[in-house]
Scaffold this motif. Structure first.
Motif, short mmCIF file in Angstrom:
data_model
loop_
_atom_site.label_atom_id
_atom_site.label_comp_id
_atom_site.label_asym_id
_atom_site.label_seq_id
_atom_site.Cartn_x
_atom_site.Cartn_y
_atom_site.Cartn_z
N UNK A 188 -0.15 -6.17 17.45
CA UNK A 188 1.22 -6.28 17.93
C UNK A 188 2.29 -6.22 16.86
N UNK A 189 1.90 -6.01 15.60
CA UNK A 189 2.89 -5.93 14.53
C UNK A 189 3.54 -4.53 14.49
N UNK A 190 4.84 -4.51 14.34
CA UNK A 190 5.55 -3.25 14.16
C UNK A 190 5.52 -2.90 12.69
N UNK A 191 4.51 -2.18 12.30
CA UNK A 191 4.22 -1.98 10.88
C UNK A 191 5.32 -1.22 10.16
N UNK A 192 5.96 -0.28 10.83
CA UNK A 192 7.04 0.48 10.18
C UNK A 192 8.19 -0.44 9.76
N UNK A 223 -1.78 -3.14 4.56
CA UNK A 223 -2.42 -2.41 3.45
C UNK A 223 -3.92 -2.22 3.71
N UNK A 224 -4.57 -3.26 4.22
CA UNK A 224 -6.00 -3.21 4.43
C UNK A 224 -6.38 -2.34 5.63
N UNK A 225 -5.66 -2.52 6.75
CA UNK A 225 -6.03 -1.79 7.97
C UNK A 225 -4.82 -1.72 8.89
N UNK A 277 3.44 8.79 5.59
CA UNK A 277 2.37 8.01 4.98
C UNK A 277 1.70 8.80 3.88
N UNK A 278 1.00 8.07 3.02
CA UNK A 278 0.20 8.70 1.98
C UNK A 278 1.02 9.53 1.01
N UNK A 303 0.79 -1.22 0.00
CA UNK A 303 0.00 0.00 0.00
C UNK A 303 0.82 1.27 0.00
N UNK A 304 2.09 1.20 -0.44
CA UNK A 304 2.98 2.36 -0.44
C UNK A 304 3.26 2.79 -1.87
N UNK A 305 2.84 3.99 -2.23
CA UNK A 305 3.04 4.51 -3.58
C UNK A 305 4.33 5.30 -3.65
#
Length: 322
Positions: free
Chosen positions: A210-214, A200-202, A118-119, A64-66
């Motif tokens: 608990x996920x380190x999304x970065x 990407x979804x949420x 982001x975005x 989900x990263x453009x």
């Protein structure tokens, strides 16, 4: 033309079987190209850009990263490989590794700078970094400015494969593309890939689990940039030059167009999109600058008629994972 989020098919044994069958068909068709009379340079160039588009799709379609600066990885790897081959006189396999290593280091640096945004802010930072590198390469002595690095020797890979022979070079590029494609496929269908899709979804829900999304996005950025560098290193042997064109922002735009036309968030979409765009540039070259207008028109038609892209619409219609 958006990623399939509400009706994406789950990964099942049947879906994976369909994808592998299609992969075998694709590999056999590509392997037969030298016997069909099709211009090999066109297909080799399309394969390099297909790998680049697949690497880009890993980032945007599944993370989900453009990014508007993916050309910087391709161009950096191309310059470093070309310099290693021509000035350092390294063998082809080491020249490719030099390019991949350069793209890996660059993706670490640029990812560290940009991934915390982001975005549109993330997209603009990648565009700014890409343009910064463009002007650095324009002034750097080893790139030879606007002339680029010309007359790159193709050499003998592993001391055996004579890359100056078009057929040998074609199969080397094909093997490189298929290896990169399978690696991306494995990443997508791994636990890491599933976490990427959840981000990407949420993303807030992924963080709550608990996920380190970065860290996941950073790793996806590095993998995508490194694979884009692999495509750039292969392209050096096909074009026998490294120029500013591969670092320019317009190249990043073309990669976005390839991915969207083929199908964002699909396995085979970027490959189809790359072949469509490269075929247009190859066979519509007689129209001069009007090629850009034609590409823009086709893009508008795609957005209005099949928003999921070519492969995305086919997969949606047949309810198959492609």
């Amino acid at each position: 033309m958006t990623a399939l989020t509400d009706d994406t098919l789950p990964v099942t044994p049947r879906a994976m079987r369909d994808e592998m069958i299609l992969f075998v068909v694709m590999a056999l068709l590509l392997a037969s190209v030298p016997f069909t009379g099709v211009y090999p340079f066109f297909v080799m160039q399309a394969l390099c850009f297909a790998l680049l588009a697949c690497a880009f799709n890993l980032l945007i379609g599944y993370g989900g990263l453009l990014s508007f600066g993916h050309a910087m990885f391709m161009g950096t790897a191309g310059y470093c490989s070309a310099h290693a081959l021509k000035v350092w006189a390294l063998p082809p396999e080491l020249g490719v590794l030099v390019g991949i290593a350069a793209a890996f280091v660059l993706s670490l640096i640029t990812g560290y700078i940009s991934i915390r945004r982001q975005g549109i802010y993330f997209s603009m930072i990648t565009l700014a970094l890409s343009q910064l590198l463009y002007f650095i390469y324009l002034q750097a002595p080893f790139t030879h400015g606007e002339d680029g690095i010309q007359g790159i020797p193709q050499g003998h890979m592993f001391g055996v494969l004579d890359l100056s022979k078009p057929t040998v070079l074609y199969y080397v590029v094909l093997v490189g593309f298929l290896a990169g494609f399978l690696l991306i496929y494995r990443i997508i269908n791994s636990p890491f890939g599933e976490v990427l899709k959840s981000i990407r979804e949420n993303e807030p829900r992924a963080i709550s689990l608990g996920y380190r999304t970065d860290q996941y996005k950073f790793l996806a950025f590095v993998l995508s940039g490194t694979l884009a560098g692999f495509a750039g290193a292969l392209k050096v042997f096909v074009a026998q030059n490294a120029s500013l064109t591969d670092v320019h922002w317009s190249m990043s735009g073309e990669v976005v167009l390839m991915t969207l036309v083929g199908g964002l968030g699909t396995i085979f979409g970027p490959v189809v999109g790359a072949f469509v765009i490269i075929a247009m540039q190859q066979y519509l070259a007689g129209f001069g600058q009007w090629v850009t207008v034609i590409q823009g028109s086709i893009f508008v038609i795609c957005v209005l008629t099949f928003r999921r892209g070519v492969i995305g619409e086919i997969a949606h219609y047949f309810r198959r994972s492609l």
